[in-house]
Write a protein that holds these residues in place. Structure first.
Motif, PDB file in Angstrom:
ATOM      1  N   UNK A  51       0.981  -1.171  -0.140  1.00  0.00           N
ATOM      2  CA  UNK A  51       0.074   0.013  -0.037  1.00  0.00           C
ATOM      3  C   UNK A  51       0.921   1.337  -0.181  1.00  0.00           C
ATOM      4  N   UNK A  52       1.892   1.184   0.978  1.00  0.00           N
ATOM      5  CA  UNK A  52       2.750   2.333   0.833  1.00  0.00           C
ATOM      6  C   UNK A  52       3.597   2.715  -0.363  1.00  0.00           C
ATOM      7  N   UNK A  53       3.920   1.543  -1.105  1.00  0.00           N
ATOM      8  CA  UNK A  53       4.686   1.658  -2.367  1.00  0.00           C
ATOM      9  C   UNK A  53       3.650   2.293  -3.607  1.00  0.00           C
ATOM     10  N   UNK A  54       2.565   1.556  -3.367  1.00  0.00           N
ATOM     11  CA  UNK A  54       1.574   2.241  -4.472  1.00  0.00           C
ATOM     12  C   UNK A  54       1.266   3.641  -4.259  1.00  0.00           C
ATOM     13  N   UNK A  55       1.224   4.107  -2.845  1.00  0.00           N
ATOM     14  CA  UNK A  55       0.846   5.543  -2.563  1.00  0.00           C
ATOM     15  C   UNK A  55       1.981   6.461  -2.796  1.00  0.00           C
ATOM     16  N   UNK A  56       3.146   5.991  -3.244  1.00  0.00           N
ATOM     17  CA  UNK A  56       4.429   6.913  -3.515  1.00  0.00           C
ATOM     18  C   UNK A  56       4.278   7.783  -4.633  1.00  0.00           C
ATOM     19  N   UNK A  57       4.530   9.118  -4.499  1.00  0.00           N
ATOM     20  CA  UNK A  57       4.665   9.817  -5.651  1.00  0.00           C
ATOM     21  C   UNK A  57       6.073  10.319  -6.250  1.00  0.00           C
ATOM     22  N   UNK A  58       6.942   9.382  -5.631  1.00  0.00           N
ATOM     23  CA  UNK A  58       8.406   9.954  -6.220  1.00  0.00           C
ATOM     24  C   UNK A  58       8.460   8.746  -7.113  1.00  0.00           C
ATOM     25  N   UNK A  59       9.957   8.515  -7.748  1.00  0.00           N
ATOM     26  CA  UNK A  59      10.230   7.490  -8.508  1.00  0.00           C
ATOM     27  C   UNK A  59       9.852   7.791  -9.919  1.00  0.00           C
ATOM     28  N   UNK A  60      10.062   6.747 -10.792  1.00  0.00           N
ATOM     29  CA  UNK A  60       9.644   6.782 -12.154  1.00  0.00           C
ATOM     30  C   UNK A  60       8.580   5.810 -12.542  1.00  0.00           C
ATOM     31  N   UNK A  61       8.104   5.060 -11.563  1.00  0.00           N
ATOM     32  CA  UNK A  61       6.891   4.027 -11.796  1.00  0.00           C
ATOM     33  C   UNK A  61       5.553   4.842 -12.170  1.00  0.00           C
ATOM     34  N   UNK A  62       4.931   4.465 -13.464  1.00  0.00           N
ATOM     35  CA  UNK A  62       3.778   4.926 -13.804  1.00  0.00           C
ATOM     36  C   UNK A  62       2.956   3.873 -14.262  1.00  0.00           C
TER      37      UNK A  62
END
Length: 515
Positions: A169-180
């Motif tokens: 849940x925390x990783x899907x909620x992140x707004x940093x990085x380059x995952x789209x």
């Protein structure tokens, strides 16, 4: 051995500078460092495969399937066989190291949505594997250079599911990085990169995990309700593994092209639930609009089903033979593209549905002393199940749905709602896919033992087979053994440590079913 080293050293000198002779890992056709997206699509097929393979047996135990086809119906097991071990294989081999590779690769690339996806699937894998097997290998599972592995208690696995789901849940909620989301389109076969749906799926896992613990002092129905409210919001959020069904290679394992289910018959309990018998006490009083999509009538027009561990008592002359799951008699193949409900070649396979989550909420609310909330969730679950079934066969009209929803088979007031109503409607809704969740429900409520008078207040229509397997000592199955090929051959000492070398190990109660 010394001569080998000398030869290799000489060759290294001779070809120094000629990289193409030695850098075998640079072959673009066989990359040793694959991207996460290339590893992702097969994972969904593995999830489906694991459940469906073992469902051939567990489906008989929970009486979704019948026909005296195998040992599942009398709660038995098969010696020296990998049968009943496909979920184990899926978790450790089909998903296992692939998910670890995705997490490592995606963290390095800062594609945190792929990290979250892998963590969600790991959480799912641990949950379903422990609910099926009990104690399993957790902490040492992927340690390098290890050849024997110790088993961990189920409580540790339950805690790991919670940890992984929350991290996902925390990783899907992140707004940093380059995952789209766009990077997951076409590779994520369930949600096509929609982070919000993956988050809901994780909360669904947390709800399953917490709701299995009704026998524990730590059980918190309010927390279960909170998880459900954050999980799947409608059938649009259902986690479905798709099947093309154009060839045997891409067809549903349950479909006619794969020819795995010819001998499996529909069951008495399903026929009784769908004709109103187990809700109103009288067969035919209220016909569930889902019935024609889920079951098939005998040639004489009557809907029948088998008793556990019983064959088909019907006769061709009497026109009362019981159809199989495809809707035909005597194991005949109805042809490519035929079958019905979740037993068609192109039917997708549900991993989690909105209906399931609503019944979990209803159960928790009822146990929490909130019958009004329980009634709403219970009716939502039935409604969602009707819509789901309607989409997989003959369309159920709004009038037919309304007639059933306002009938005697569906409780209309909080005062008349019972826990049995909730659990039986959930049992019905999960037919054909919710095998492990249904088995968890049966076990946590102690099957059909009920009270001291022999009444089963939760599953009154569920009966045991006339006799259990000889190894059971008169007890029902509570778990299945670890996979034979990996554990009973290579990990025998660990097997003995948990008692899995005993003939009746599969009747040992689960941690989650005990106080």
């Amino acid at each position: 051995m010394k001569k080998i080293y000398i030869v290799l050293f000489a060759l290294a000198i001779t070809f120094s500078g000629c990289k193409k002779y030695f850098d075998i890992n640079s072959d673009p056709a066989t990359p040793q460092d694959p991207e996460s997206k290339t590893l992702t699509p097969p994972l969904f097929a593995q999830m489906e495969r694991g459940i469906q393979f073992d469902a051939r047996y567990i489906g008989g135990t929970i009486q979704y399937f019948g026909g005296a086809v195998n040992v599942g119906e009398n709660h038995g097991w098969l010696r020296n066989s990998d049968a009943l071990g496909e979920i184990w294989r899926t978790n450790y081999y089909g998903l296992g190291a692939n998910l670890n590779l995705i997490i490592s690769d995606s963290q390095e690339r800062q594609e945190y949505n792929y990290v979250g996806m892998a963590q969600a699937l790991k959480a799912w894998g641990w949950q379903i594997t422990t609910d099926y097997h009990g104690e399993i290998i957790l902490k040492q599972a992927y340690e390098p250079n290890r050849f024997v592995f110790d088993y961990d208690p189920q409580s540790d696995v339950y805690a790991e599911v919670v940890r992984l789901a929350n991290e996902s849940i925390a990783n899907f909620s992140r707004t940093d990085g380059v995952g789209t989301p766009a990077k997951m389109v076409g590779f994520d076969l369930a949600y096509n990169g929609d982070a919000s749906k993956w988050i809901k799926f994780n909360y669904g896992l947390l709800a399953r995990n917490a709701n299995n613990l009704i026998n524990k002092a730590s059980y918190d129905p309010d927390k279960v309700i909170e998880y459900v409210d954050k999980s799947l919001a409608s059938n649009a959020d259902n986690f479905i593994v798709p099947n093309a069904g154009s060839t045997a290679a891409n067809a549903n394992f349950f479909g006619p092209q794969r020819q795995n289910m010819q001998l499996y018959r529909q069951t008495r309990i399903m026929a009784g639930l769908l004709d109103g018998t187990y809700f109103t006490g009288t067969a035919g009083t209220v016909i569930d609009p889902r019935r024609a999509n889920m079951l098939t009538a005998s040639p004489d027009g009557v809907f029948r089903g088998t008793l556990p561990n019983s064959g088909d008592p019907g006769t061709t002359a009497g026109l009362n033979k019981i159809p199989n799951l495809w809707g035909v008699l005597d194991g005949a193949n109805p042809g490519i593209g035929q079958g019905k409900y979740l037993f068609k070649d192109n039917s997708g396979f549900p991993i989690m549905t909105y209906a399931e989550l609503q019944f979990i909420k209803a159960e928790a609310a009822f146990r929490d002393g909130n019958p009004g909330l329980a009634l709403t969730a219970y009716q939502n679950g039935i409604s969602a199940s009707i819509d789901f079934v309607s989409a997989l066969g003959t369309v159920i009209t709004p009038a037919a749905k309304t007639a059933y929803m306002t009938s005697a088979s569906v409780r209309q007031t909080a005062a008349t709602l019972t826990l049995s109503d909730i659990m039986l409607q959930k049992y019905l809704a999960l037919y054909g896919y919710g095998f492990i969740e249904t088995w968890s429900d049966l076990r946590k409520y102690n099957y059909n033992v009920g009270d001291t008078k022999g009444n089963n207040p939760y599953f009154p229509s569920f009966v045991f087979p006339a006799t259990f397997s000889a190894d059971n000592a008169g007890k029902p199955a509570q778990r299945h053994r670890p996979r034979f090929n990996s554990e009973y051959i290579w990990n025998v000492a660990a097997i003995r440590a948990i008692g899995a070398d005993k003939d009746d190990y599969h009747t040992k109660k689960m941690w989650f079913t005990e106080p």
